[in-house]
Design a protein around this motif. Structure first.
Motif, PDB file in Angstrom:
ATOM      1  N   VAL A  84       0.879  -1.157   0.117  1.00 31.57           N
ATOM      2  CA  VAL A  84      -0.040   0.040  -0.151  1.00 31.57           C
ATOM      3  C   VAL A  84       0.957   1.378   0.125  1.00 31.57           C
ATOM      4  N   TYR A  85       0.248   2.266  -0.207  1.00 32.82           N
ATOM      5  CA  TYR A  85       0.904   3.675  -0.084  1.00 32.82           C
ATOM      6  C   TYR A  85      -0.037   4.598   0.293  1.00 32.82           C
ATOM      7  N   THR A  86       0.604   5.638   0.958  1.00 36.03           N
ATOM      8  CA  THR A  86      -0.287   6.877   1.357  1.00 36.03           C
ATOM      9  C   THR A  86       0.369   8.011   0.580  1.00 36.03           C
ATOM     10  N   PHE A  87      -0.202   9.180   0.310  1.00 41.33           N
ATOM     11  CA  PHE A  87       0.347  10.453  -0.250  1.00 41.33           C
ATOM     12  C   PHE A  87      -0.481  11.510   0.177  1.00 41.33           C
ATOM     13  N   GLY A  88      -0.014  12.096   1.185  1.00 41.68           N
ATOM     14  CA  GLY A  88      -0.936  13.169   1.576  1.00 41.68           C
ATOM     15  C   GLY A  88      -0.373  14.368   2.448  1.00 41.68           C
ATOM     16  N   PRO A  89      -1.055  15.177   2.899  1.00 37.66           N
ATOM     17  CA  PRO A  89      -0.289  16.247   3.663  1.00 37.66           C
ATOM     18  C   PRO A  89       0.109  15.857   5.092  1.00 37.66           C
ATOM     19  N   THR A  90       1.002  16.307   5.739  1.00 32.77           N
ATOM     20  CA  THR A  90       1.333  16.120   6.993  1.00 32.77           C
ATOM     21  C   THR A  90       1.969  17.307   7.528  1.00 32.77           C
ATOM     22  N   PHE A  91       1.712  17.339   8.972  1.00 32.92           N
ATOM     23  CA  PHE A  91       1.916  18.746   9.668  1.00 32.92           C
ATOM     24  C   PHE A  91       3.076  18.634  10.469  1.00 32.92           C
ATOM     25  N   ARG A  92       3.843  19.388  10.871  1.00 37.01           N
ATOM     26  CA  ARG A  92       4.978  19.659  11.808  1.00 37.01           C
ATOM     27  C   ARG A  92       5.090  20.981  12.290  1.00 37.01           C
TER      28      ARG A  92
ATOM     29  N   GLU B 230       4.477   7.562   1.321  1.00 35.15           N
ATOM     30  CA  GLU B 230       4.810   6.621   2.235  1.00 35.15           C
ATOM     31  C   GLU B 230       4.339   5.252   1.829  1.00 35.15           C
ATOM     32  N   PRO B 231       5.225   4.441   0.930  1.00 35.30           N
ATOM     33  CA  PRO B 231       4.558   3.106   0.601  1.00 35.30           C
ATOM     34  C   PRO B 231       5.056   2.091   2.053  1.00 35.30           C
ATOM     35  N   GLU B 232       4.395   1.107   2.025  1.00 38.14           N
ATOM     36  CA  GLU B 232       4.369   0.053   3.082  1.00 38.14           C
ATOM     37  C   GLU B 232       4.151  -1.274   2.498  1.00 38.14           C
ATOM     38  N   MET B 233       4.986  -2.217   2.715  1.00 34.48           N
ATOM     39  CA  MET B 233       5.024  -3.170   2.114  1.00 34.48           C
ATOM     40  C   MET B 233       5.120  -4.569   3.074  1.00 34.48           C
ATOM     41  N   ALA B 234       4.212  -5.557   3.006  1.00 36.28           N
ATOM     42  CA  ALA B 234       4.347  -6.639   3.823  1.00 36.28           C
ATOM     43  C   ALA B 234       5.254  -7.803   3.445  1.00 36.28           C
ATOM     44  N   PHE B 235       5.675  -8.650   3.877  1.00 36.36           N
ATOM     45  CA  PHE B 235       6.646  -9.722   3.556  1.00 36.36           C
ATOM     46  C   PHE B 235       7.825  -9.084   2.643  1.00 36.36           C
ATOM     47  N   CYS B 236       8.403  -8.010   3.497  1.00 35.47           N
ATOM     48  CA  CYS B 236       9.477  -7.234   2.638  1.00 35.47           C
ATOM     49  C   CYS B 236      10.469  -6.918   3.528  1.00 35.47           C
ATOM     50  N   ASP B 237      11.646  -7.185   3.379  1.00 37.24           N
ATOM     51  CA  ASP B 237      12.813  -6.745   4.166  1.00 37.24           C
ATOM     52  C   ASP B 237      13.586  -5.516   3.771  1.00 37.24           C
ATOM     53  N   LEU B 238      14.572  -5.213   4.462  1.00 31.88           N
ATOM     54  CA  LEU B 238      15.125  -3.817   4.250  1.00 31.88           C
ATOM     55  C   LEU B 238      15.982  -3.593   2.793  1.00 31.88           C
ATOM     56  N   THR B 239      16.157  -5.014   2.421  1.00 32.81           N
ATOM     57  CA  THR B 239      16.848  -5.039   1.122  1.00 32.81           C
ATOM     58  C   THR B 239      15.718  -4.716   0.017  1.00 32.81           C
ATOM     59  N   GLY B 240      14.670  -5.372   0.137  1.00 33.35           N
ATOM     60  CA  GLY B 240      13.398  -5.022  -0.813  1.00 33.35           C
ATOM     61  C   GLY B 240      13.281  -3.532  -0.740  1.00 33.35           C
ATOM     62  N   ASN B 241      12.830  -2.982   0.624  1.00 28.19           N
ATOM     63  CA  ASN B 241      12.749  -1.537   0.689  1.00 28.19           C
ATOM     64  C   ASN B 241      13.523  -0.660   0.025  1.00 28.19           C
ATOM     65  N   ARG B 242      14.926  -0.890   0.259  1.00 25.65           N
ATOM     66  CA  ARG B 242      15.876  -0.165  -0.741  1.00 25.65           C
ATOM     67  C   ARG B 242      15.773   0.146  -1.869  1.00 25.65           C
ATOM     68  N   GLU B 243      15.721  -1.260  -2.437  1.00 18.84           N
ATOM     69  CA  GLU B 243      15.565  -1.568  -3.953  1.00 18.84           C
ATOM     70  C   GLU B 243      14.382  -0.668  -4.577  1.00 18.84           C
ATOM     71  N   LEU B 244      13.365  -0.709  -3.741  1.00 16.82           N
ATOM     72  CA  LEU B 244      12.065   0.134  -4.059  1.00 16.82           C
ATOM     73  C   LEU B 244      12.154   1.477  -4.048  1.00 16.82           C
TER      74      LEU B 244
END
Ligand code: ATP
Ligand code: MN
Length: 463
Positions: free
Chosen positions: A223-231, A248-262
């Motif tokens: 999944v991913y979300t793309f929206g406003p954030t406030f700080r 902000e994408p978020e992937m199940a069954f995915c480790d840091l290597t997969g995350n980095r490659e994406l």
């Protein structure tokens, strides 16, 4: 006759055809021979259209005399090849009408060039300038490309909430959301009584959609979300806004290597997309804002997937023959001077650093076997420093609980987050990309206030 947008007219290239265009006059020049040259722009592209108005005009000529810089006009005429320099085509007007008039004494956009600072004061008019029109089109193209990238990969777009009850790891100071009357806040035993507030609990504007993104990743996989954030951070820098957009994408069954490659594949896709689709606007930024922008984007569109551990990076920095403002030692939260040294002097390009000390990263990042570092990653770019931050999340209930305690986080507030680790827990990973930092990179604009239509910064809320 039906109106044609100038971008479509240029694309059609139908010399000899008749068109009606509508837009705002950028310049008007009257020649001695009874001709007028009128440059009209309707924002559909950087390029405007040159209008030639002469004696053959069917409606009254006085109308032309009244046209000012900034007037909204409608022009009907025939398209010709242009003999003049600076444009390929021109419209020979049969009829010109003023739709909306301006008072030249009052209209603030008279000059050809204005300072960015001046334009920030007229956020309602600055989109009519070349720079801000181009920024708006680049933002549009990048937003579309972000959705296209994830949709083509089978990710689902999740609408994470804007009003939030958690403050996501204390990523920054939050803005409170309340319906209390500020001069009459109900209290019990000297403390604010949130039971009497709208939600019955403290609420704030979200600083990140990640935690809610994780909930959906643990059900829909990718999944991913793309929206406003406030700080509400009180930083007066050229890289911080109080309201900004985050991908902000978020992937199940995915480790840091997969995350980095994406993350690397994602950035390359976005840079290629703007190179293919925003030629005119990029050329404009390259000519008038930053002469290195095109070379930078071209280089990044084919960047290598280089990475190394934080610990290795610290060793390199220790050996560096430069004096850093912040002395280098293991455990240091890298500053932009260190990040830029690594990209610009060592790797001559982007680099992803992984496995940061757990003390300088939030509680939800997965602990490595060494017990000292977590599976974090920061993608660093020359000139910019960090543009993406992400991690593999801790999926082990006990370890997560311990990390919460160690960081002084009230586990009761995150019962649902802990539940995800109780019911069918699985490795999962994700990252956050600051959208405005990306737009800064692509446009070469040095101040983040100039890459968002309506910037919100401490002490500033014009429109
Ligand atoms: P920084 O150290 O630059 O303040 P951060 O560590 O607070 O960044 P994260 O919490 O990891 O950033 O947020 C993810 C991304 O959002 C960052 O990589 C950055 O691109 C962007 N970002 C963070 N804070 C802001 C801000 N105030 N304005 C615009 N973009 C921001
Ligand atoms: Mn920050």
């Amino acid at each position: 006759m039906k109106r044609t947008r100038i971008a479509q007219l240029i694309k059609s290239g139908k010399i000899g055809a008749c068109f009606t265009i509508m837009g705002w006059v950028r310049t008007k020049r009257d020649s001695k021979g009874g001709f007028s040259f009128i440059e009209v722009n309707d924002g559909s592209s950087l390029k405007g259209l040159q209008i030639i108005a002469d004696k053959t005009l069917s409606n009254n000529k006085e109308e032309i005399l009244k046209i000012q810089t900034g007037s909204a006009v409608s022009v009907t005429g025939k398209l010709f090849d242009s003999p003049g320099k600076g444009q390929k085509i021109e419209l020979h007007a049969d009829e010109i009408m003023i739709i909306g008039q301006v008072d030249p004494e009052e209209y603030p956009l008279q000059k050809k060039r204005h300072s960015f600072e001046y334009l920030r004061g007229i956020a309602h008019l600055r989109p009519r300038t070349n720079t801000f029109g181009a920024v708006a089109r680049i933002r549009n193209a990048l937003s579309f490309a972000i959705h296209k990238f994830f949709q083509e990969k089978g990710f689902y777009y999740i609408h994470t909430p804007i009003i939030s009850g958690s403050d996501c790891e204390g990523a920054g100071e939050t803005f409170r959301v309340t319906t209390f009357e500020l001069d009459n806040i109900p209290k019990k035993d000297g403390k604010v009584s949130f039971e009497d507030d709208f939600f019955g609990v403290p609420a704030n504007l979200t600083v990140s959609g990640q935690l809610e993104g994780e909930i959906y990743a643990m059900a829909l996989s990718d999944v991913y979300t793309f929206g406003p954030t406030f700080r509400a951070e009180n930083s007066h820098t050229s890289r911080h806004l109080a309201e900004f957009w985050m991908v902000e994408p978020e992937m199940a069954f995915c480790d840091l290597t997969g995350n980095r490659e994406l993350a690397v594949e994602f950035l390359k896709y976005l840079f290629s997309y703007v190179l293919d689709n925003c030629e005119d606007d990029l050329e404009f930024f390259n000519n008038f804002v930053d002469k290195t922008v095109l070379a930078t984007i071209n280089g990044l569109a084919s960047m290598d997937d280089q990475f190394m551990t934080y610990t290795e990076a610290i060793d390199i920095l220790k050996k560096a023959k430069v004096k850093f403002e912040f002395p280098v030692k293991w455990g240091l939260d890298l500053q932009s001077e260190h990040e830029r040294y690594l990209c610009e002097k060592v790797f001559h390009g982007p680099i992803v650093l992984v496995d940061y000390p757990k003390e300088i990263k939030p509680f939800y990042m997965k602990l490595n076997e060494d017990g000292k570092t977590v599976r974090a990653m920061d993608l660093l770019l020359p000139k910019i420093g960090e543009i993406i931050g992400g991690s593999q999340r801790e999926e082990n209930y006990d370890l997560l609980y311990e990390r919460m305690l160690a960081q002084g986080i009230n586990a009761d507030d995150y019962w649902w987050y802990l539940d995800l680790r109780k019911f069918g827990s699985a490795p999962h990973s994700g990252f956050g990309l600051g959208f405005e930092r990306l737009v800064q990179l692509v446009t070469g604009l040095s101040n983040i206030r100039d890459v968002i239509p309506f910037p919100r910064t401490p002490g500033n809320l014009n429109i």
